[in-house]
Structure formats: C-alpha cells, structure tokens
Write an enzyme that holds these catalytic residues in place. Sequence first.
Site, PDB file in Angstrom:
ATOM      1  N   HIS A 189      -4.803   2.776   6.281  1.00 56.88           N
ATOM      2  CA  HIS A 189      -3.836   2.004   5.489  1.00 56.88           C
ATOM      3  C   HIS A 189      -2.440   2.134   6.087  1.00 56.88           C
ATOM      4  CE1 HIS A 189      -1.392   5.150   3.529  1.00 56.88           C
ATOM      5  NE2 HIS A 189      -2.488   5.885   3.550  1.00 56.88           N
ATOM      6  N   CYS A 190      -1.626   1.146   5.831  1.00 56.47           N
ATOM      7  CA  CYS A 190      -0.196   1.214   6.170  1.00 56.47           C
ATOM      8  C   CYS A 190       0.556   1.100   4.844  1.00 56.47           C
ATOM      9  CB  CYS A 190       0.182   0.125   7.170  1.00 56.47           C
ATOM     10  SG  CYS A 190      -0.379  -1.525   6.733  1.00 56.47           S
ATOM     11  N   TYR A 191       1.625   0.300   4.807  1.00 58.83           N
ATOM     12  CA  TYR A 191       2.357   0.165   3.545  1.00 58.83           C
ATOM     13  C   TYR A 191       1.843  -1.003   2.720  1.00 58.83           C
ATOM     14  CZ  TYR A 191       6.253   0.554   0.304  1.00 58.83           C
ATOM     15  OH  TYR A 191       7.016   0.715  -0.841  1.00 58.83           O
ATOM     16  N   THR A 204      -2.443  -2.013   9.611  1.00 56.99           N
ATOM     17  CA  THR A 204      -3.841  -1.672   9.328  1.00 56.99           C
ATOM     18  C   THR A 204      -4.797  -2.571  10.111  1.00 56.99           C
ATOM     19  OG1 THR A 204      -3.264  -0.908   7.103  1.00 56.99           O
ATOM     20  CG2 THR A 204      -5.570  -1.481   7.492  1.00 56.99           C
TER      21      THR A 204
END
Length: 347
Positions: free
Chosen positions: A187-189, A195
């Site tokens: 995951h990223c933000y 991602t």
Amino acid sequence: SRPMESVSAWWSTSSEAARKSLTDLWENNEGRITETKDKVSKKAAELAEDAKVAAKQVGKNLEGVGKAATDMFSFISGIVSSGVSPDDLGMSYVNDRIIAMGFPSPKKSHLGCPLDNISTFLNTHHKGKYMVFNLSENTYDNSKFDQQVMEFKFPGYPSPPLGTLLSILTSMHSWLSAAEDNVAAVHCYSGKGRTALIIAAYLLWTKQYTTAKGAISHVSAKRRIPVSRLVIPSQLRYLHYFHAAIQKGAKLNRRPLRLERIVASARPSTVPPTASLVLEIFENGRLVQRKEAKTTPQNAKNTQKTTTTATTTTTTTTTTKQSQASSSSSSGGGGGEGGSAAGAGGR
C-alpha cells in the site's frame, strides 16, 4: 502559723496517698493495658493487610474487566472482518500472493479502511504469513500487524528512485520465496500510483508478464480502477523504461553522471499546445532542480523542439542507458496520487 503547718501536713499526706493509689492502679492494670495495646496493634496490622489484599483484588478485577472488553472487541471485529469481502476493506488480490490495498488509517478516512479492520482481516486469513510493504510517507502502529511491516518512503510522483525500486522488489521476492503460502500486502497513501507501479514492476521482474501494458492492465483490472486514474503518465512511462532495462539486461551504474541537456523532438500528446514544459530532476526521490524548457518552431507544421540545459551532476543510481530526469507540464497531470504536474510531460 499552726493552721498553715496543719494544711501543709495534710497536703503532703494526701499527695503521697494519691501517688500511692495511682502507682498501685498502674501496677495492678499494667498487664491489662499492655495486653490491650498489643491487641489494638495486632488488629490494626490485620486491617492494613486486609486492605492490601482488597486493593489487589480490585486491581485484578479491573484488569479482568479491561481484558474482557478487549477480547470482546477483538471477537466482534473478527466476526465483522471475516464476514466481509476484501473489496469492502479496500483490498484487492492481484494474485493469490500479492494484495494491493489502501492506507490502513488509524481513524476513518476516504483513503483506506480502519487499521483495526485490515489487521484483523490479515491476522484472520494470513496469520504469520503476511508482510506489509508501506510505500507511503506516513506511519501507524506496526504492532497491529505483529511488527510485520517494511517501510520504503519516497514521494508519490513522478517515480521511485531506481535503487529504491530494486530494494522493494528484492525484499518482496525474498519474502514470497521464503514460503509458498507467504503473501505480500502493498500500500501507499491512496492505494493507487505507487502501489500499482511497484506491483506491476514486480510482475515484470519475475516474468509473470512480458509487457508493461499487460502488467499494469492486470493490476488495473484487479483494483477496478482505470489505468488513467490508477497511475500518472510519468509513472506509466517509468514502468516502460524499467521493463526495457531489464529486457536488455542493463546493469546498475553508481558513478555520478553529468546531465548536459535533454532534447524532446516533439511535444507529448498529453500536453496542451499552450502549456509550458518544465524539466524536473530528482535525486533519491528529492527534487534537486526545476527549470522551464525553451521551445522553438522547427518547420511549417509547427512541430516544436524542446531543449533544456541542466548543468548539474547527479549521483542517483541509474541504468547505463538512462538517467532519472522528468519533463513535466505546468498545467497539471492526470490520475494516480495527487494529480501532480510531473505526470503531464515527457520523461
């Protein structure tokens, strides 16, 4: 004088008698008084000990109540999380062993699902067999995931430094190769740009896909988000560059490279004719230089040639055939993370 002598004699006699009476009273009752004092002291000590025991019991009771409440919350969360699909939690199985998801937010957010729900899901379905790859620049309580979290911090655009990209890919591969049932949750933000780029790059790197378009399209289909909204143009181009590099067997070159100039023979089709072009140079994910490009007409069809001179020496890890520079439009970019201006131009 005689009356005074009589009074004095009487006082002496009376005082002596009083002293004797008190002495006799004390001697006769000294044992009783001492015994009573000992009883009082013993009773006070017993009461103090009872008070300590009672206090400990109260503490245990409170601890038990707290533990019961925690267990009940975990039980209910487990029921809720086990009864929902991954889609309800913003999670997508790209394949059996790679999960793309949104940011596990400690509080309610539009970017992802609550941290407790996601951790409960992973601990229910992949207990002891998952590793979370946090590509965002934000943190949370890693104990929710049994400390099974690896953090790789870099900006959401335009693309990760090559060295960082390879570190992520090798870490993912090491984890997934350690056991057949290990899974990687990435995951990223926003759960989109970074991602999708990393997962697509991993699919290419491990030869699960033979084209960059095929890899990113697969991630797009699993995330149910169009490619145009999933990644920004510069991330998509970077994925193509990375694929071309590994196809040609390009080796890493850690020597400093001096970037003299970048020449674009045509304006990118995604850039409006009236928009100006800007060159941005990143080193280790950090913007080190930004300069507006000079555009000059070249022929009757108004084809324009863009030249930008950048007199900077970068020590960014690069391939032997490509440097990490990006040309962008000041009018802004498309989807992905943040709609950054870095996504609109050439690279």
